[in-house]
Write an enzyme that holds these catalytic residues in place. Structure first.
Site, mmCIF file in Angstrom:
data_model
loop_
_atom_site.group_PDB
_atom_site.id
_atom_site.type_symbol
_atom_site.label_atom_id
_atom_site.label_comp_id
_atom_site.label_asym_id
_atom_site.label_seq_id
_atom_site.Cartn_x
_atom_site.Cartn_y
_atom_site.Cartn_z
ATOM 1 N N LYS A 87 13.500 -0.329 -3.928
ATOM 2 C CA LYS A 87 14.196 -0.240 -2.633
ATOM 3 C C LYS A 87 13.482 -1.091 -1.589
ATOM 4 O O LYS A 87 12.435 -0.713 -1.060
ATOM 5 C CB LYS A 87 14.257 1.217 -2.138
ATOM 6 C CG LYS A 87 15.279 1.358 -1.021
ATOM 7 C CD LYS A 87 14.997 2.471 -0.060
ATOM 8 C CE LYS A 87 14.079 2.095 1.058
ATOM 9 N NZ LYS A 87 14.561 1.046 1.981
ATOM 10 N N GLU A 105 0.111 2.328 -0.380
ATOM 11 C CA GLU A 105 -0.518 1.184 0.303
ATOM 12 C C GLU A 105 -0.030 1.255 1.746
ATOM 13 O O GLU A 105 1.124 0.928 2.023
ATOM 14 C CB GLU A 105 -0.075 -0.135 -0.341
ATOM 15 C CG GLU A 105 -0.437 -0.285 -1.805
ATOM 16 C CD GLU A 105 -1.906 -0.590 -2.022
ATOM 17 O OE1 GLU A 105 -2.659 -0.690 -1.040
ATOM 18 O OE2 GLU A 105 -2.297 -0.717 -3.188
ATOM 19 N N CYS A 160 -0.661 -5.759 7.022
ATOM 20 C CA CYS A 160 -1.508 -4.562 6.908
ATOM 21 C C CYS A 160 -2.983 -4.922 6.909
ATOM 22 O O CYS A 160 -3.822 -4.115 7.275
ATOM 23 C CB CYS A 160 -1.150 -3.811 5.633
ATOM 24 S SG CYS A 160 -1.191 -4.856 4.184
ATOM 25 N N GLU A 177 -2.436 0.937 14.855
ATOM 26 C CA GLU A 177 -1.974 -0.316 14.264
ATOM 27 C C GLU A 177 -0.867 -0.892 15.150
ATOM 28 O O GLU A 177 0.199 -0.296 15.275
ATOM 29 C CB GLU A 177 -1.436 -0.022 12.856
ATOM 30 C CG GLU A 177 -1.074 -1.272 12.101
ATOM 31 C CD GLU A 177 -0.551 -0.974 10.700
ATOM 32 O OE1 GLU A 177 0.234 -0.016 10.547
ATOM 33 O OE2 GLU A 177 -0.920 -1.705 9.771
HETATM 34 P P1 NAD Z 1 7.871 1.895 6.891
HETATM 35 O O1 NAD Z 1 6.909 2.926 6.459
HETATM 36 O O2 NAD Z 1 8.704 2.167 8.077
HETATM 37 O O3 NAD Z 1 8.883 1.533 5.728
HETATM 38 C C1 NAD Z 1 8.442 1.152 4.442
HETATM 39 C C2 NAD Z 1 9.527 1.442 3.440
HETATM 40 O O4 NAD Z 1 9.719 2.863 3.405
HETATM 41 C C3 NAD Z 1 10.891 0.832 3.776
HETATM 42 O O5 NAD Z 1 11.523 0.427 2.591
HETATM 43 C C4 NAD Z 1 11.625 2.016 4.394
HETATM 44 O O6 NAD Z 1 13.024 1.916 4.253
HETATM 45 C C5 NAD Z 1 11.082 3.168 3.579
HETATM 46 N N1 NAD Z 1 11.195 4.479 4.226
HETATM 47 C C6 NAD Z 1 11.256 4.745 5.548
HETATM 48 N N2 NAD Z 1 11.402 6.074 5.744
HETATM 49 C C7 NAD Z 1 11.408 6.648 4.531
HETATM 50 C C8 NAD Z 1 11.515 7.989 4.077
HETATM 51 N N3 NAD Z 1 11.649 9.008 4.922
HETATM 52 N N4 NAD Z 1 11.488 8.210 2.754
HETATM 53 C C9 NAD Z 1 11.337 7.188 1.881
HETATM 54 N N5 NAD Z 1 11.245 5.896 2.245
HETATM 55 C C10 NAD Z 1 11.276 5.629 3.566
HETATM 56 O O7 NAD Z 1 7.008 0.562 7.062
HETATM 57 P P2 NAD Z 1 7.489 -0.844 7.601
HETATM 58 O O8 NAD Z 1 7.688 -0.712 9.084
HETATM 59 O O9 NAD Z 1 8.604 -1.384 6.751
HETATM 60 O O10 NAD Z 1 6.198 -1.720 7.276
HETATM 61 C C11 NAD Z 1 5.115 -1.758 8.095
HETATM 62 C C12 NAD Z 1 4.003 -0.846 7.608
HETATM 63 O O11 NAD Z 1 3.673 -1.144 6.263
HETATM 64 C C13 NAD Z 1 2.713 -1.053 8.380
HETATM 65 O O12 NAD Z 1 2.127 0.187 8.676
HETATM 66 C C14 NAD Z 1 1.838 -1.821 7.408
HETATM 67 O O13 NAD Z 1 0.465 -1.693 7.623
HETATM 68 C C15 NAD Z 1 2.265 -1.252 6.110
HETATM 69 N N6 NAD Z 1 1.921 -2.173 5.030
HETATM 70 C C16 NAD Z 1 0.915 -1.830 4.177
HETATM 71 C C17 NAD Z 1 0.551 -2.713 3.154
HETATM 72 C C18 NAD Z 1 -0.552 -2.377 2.198
HETATM 73 O O14 NAD Z 1 -0.574 -2.960 1.122
HETATM 74 N N7 NAD Z 1 -1.459 -1.471 2.510
HETATM 75 C C19 NAD Z 1 1.224 -3.924 3.005
HETATM 76 C C20 NAD Z 1 2.232 -4.224 3.893
HETATM 77 C C21 NAD Z 1 2.589 -3.334 4.889
#
Ligand code: NAD
Length: 452
Positions: free
Chosen positions: A153, A228, A262, A354
């Site tokens: 997804k 992650e 991230c 962040e």
């Molecule tokens: P997010 O947590 O809002 O969304 C990530 C994914 O989760 C998306 O596909 C979203 O649709 C899904 N999601 C959202 N709500 C959900 C729920 N209730 N249940 C299941 N899935 C759900 O994150 P974002 O805004 O897309 O990305 C930014 C974040 O990702 C930042 O905090 C960043 O640090 C983190 N990030 C971490 C890494 C790593 O490897 N540690 C890499 C890239 C990004």
């Protein structure tokens, strides 16, 4: 329901898709479940060949995939090409790893003990919008290599490259049902995958906030999870560092991908004795970052992903913040935000949360112990850098910093061959390298009696 996908550099629609819901999620899990027995039975050499073919197709379609990613995420095209190159490398690496991730024979009394690596079954992969194709491949490569089937997804803002990748999987000869991609909301499709009894594991990359929901939801079925999550990494500049090199490299470490990374080294810790000099060098280097049209070969930073995200980033820069530098950015359309440097204390909100935008906090420290204390004074623990010419100090500090991925005299975090993942609230589990395979297999221990 329709999902309209925008180009964040122009705010123009670039695609209209049918949005998946819970029913489609159930159907995708059913397809993946049906495909699992045949996929796990594919001979290792054949599975490797299919992954290698996928890697080659990614290379052949590299420009097309980079253009999709650049338009959908607002990434500079040069960076997008590099990311697609890494995606191909990931599939090459895991093609080579299929028959090298094996069990052991263990000396025991009365027989032979052996371990086997078994696939988990159907795995749900949930990825964010900042590196959609790259992060998909970090999960897909090891998941497929271990013999799992997948429901992937992508984030609702950036589904296009994952959809194209699923077509390339079929073209590579990976059987129908093994890789399923669903464009839909996290709270609907993501949540359904987390709770679904036929999904054995969730590989999640995203915010720490949603990571908590994944852990909670997975508890119902004792699902395996890899998380992650976010970061607030430190870039530690000691007084004996090559200050010119450290300052030239620091903007890339935080403004790459418009700070939506991230691993962004968004806290720049500088020894007080070189603080003013380093800040001058850093301002000059930041002034040089080329912000603008992501389609231009020379652009280094594009827009933020959305209007809502730009508002969040802007909310960090209230009147209490001491701005040291603010760069230029196009006026609009597009969700632009300038490179911004602020002088801060580690207690300030801008140094604790962040921001996920092109904003770095520059913070002075007094000595080595103070640098370590500040670097660790955060709930996160993903990455970081140490700049010094003293090798012993470099080793002392990297051992003391609570983070999963560190570099010395460099600001890079990600390599196909090396493990990637966080300490503390940056998550757990490791992706990439041979460690990445551990998250997509179970160890089975078998005892075979040799007694009459
Ligand atoms: P997010 O947590 O809002 O969304 C990530 C994914 O989760 C998306 O596909 C979203 O649709 C899904 N999601 C959202 N709500 C959900 C729920 N209730 N249940 C299941 N899935 C759900 O994150 P974002 O805004 O897309 O990305 C930014 C974040 O990702 C930042 O905090 C960043 O640090 C983190 N990030 C971490 C890494 C790593 O490897 N540690 C890499 C890239 C990004």
């Amino acid at each position: 329901m329709t999902l309209t996908v925008l180009n964040p550099a122009t705010e123009e629609p670039i695609a209209e898709l049918e949005q998946a819901g819970a029913e489609e999620a159930d159907a995708a899990v059913a397809r993946a479940k049906a495909a699992f027995p045949a996929w796990r039975a594919v001979a290792p050499g054949d599975r490797a060949r299919l992954l290698r073919r996928l890697a080659t197709l990614v290379e052949e379609h590299g420009e097309e995939l980079a253009q999709i990613e650049s338009r959908n995420v607002g990434k500079p095209i040069s960076g997008a090409r590099g990311e697609v190159g890494m995606v191909a490398q990931v599939f090459h690496f895991y093609a080579g790893a299929v028959d090298k991730h094996h069990g052991e024979t263990i000396p025991v009394a009365g027989g032979v003990a052996a371990t086997f690596r078994e696939p988990l079954g159907v795995v749900g992969l949930i990825v964010p919008w900042n590196f959609p194709l790259n992060i998909s491949s970090w999960k897909l490569g090891p998941a497929l290599a271990c013999g799992n089937t997948v429901v992937l997804k992508p984030a609702e803002l950036t589904p296009l490259s994952a959809i194209r990748l699923s077509e390339l999987c079929l073209e590579a000869g990976i059987p129908e049902g093994v890789v399923n991609v669903l464009a839909g909301k996290g709270s609907v499709v993501g949540q359904r995958l987390i709770e679904h009894p036929d999904v054995a594991k969730i590989g999640f990359t995203g915010s720490t906030e949603v990571g908590r929901l994944v852990m909670q939801g997975a508890a119902g079925t004792i699902k395996r999870v890899t998380l992650e999550l976010g970061g607030k990494s430190a870039n530690v500049i000691f007084e004996d560092a090559d200050l010119e090199q450290a300052a030239a490299s620091a903007p890339y470490a935080v403004f790459d991908n418009a700070g939506q990374d991230c691993c962004a080294r968004s806290r720049i810790l500088v020894h007080r004795s070189v603080y003013n000099r380093f800040l001058d060098l850093l301002v000059e280097a930041t002034r040089g970052v080329k912000v603008g049209d992501p389609g231009d070969e020379f652009t280094e930073m594009g827009p933020l992903i959305s209007a809502a995200h730009r508002e969040t980033v802007a909310s960090f820069l209230d009147d209490s913040v001491q701005v040291a530098f603010r760069g230029d950015a196009p006026g609009g359309p597009g969700y632009w935000f300038p490179c911004t440097l602020v002088e801060a204390a580690n207690e300030d909100r801008i140094a604790r949360e962040e921001v996920f935008g092109p904003v770095a906090a520059v913070i002075p420290f007094e000595d080595e112990a103070d640098a370590i204390r500040i670097a660790n004074d955060t709930p996160y623990g993903l990455s970081g850098s140490i700049w010094t010419r003293d090798g012993a100090r470099a080793l002392r500090v990297v051992r003391a910093v609570e983070a999963g991925v560190l570099s010395v005299n460099a600001n890079t975090s990600v390599r196909v061959q090396t493990p990637f993942g966080g300490f503390k609230q940056s998550g757990f589990g490791r992706e990439l390298g041979m460690h990445g395979l551990d998250g997509y297999s179970e160890v089975k221990s078998v005892f075979i009696s040799t007694e009459g």
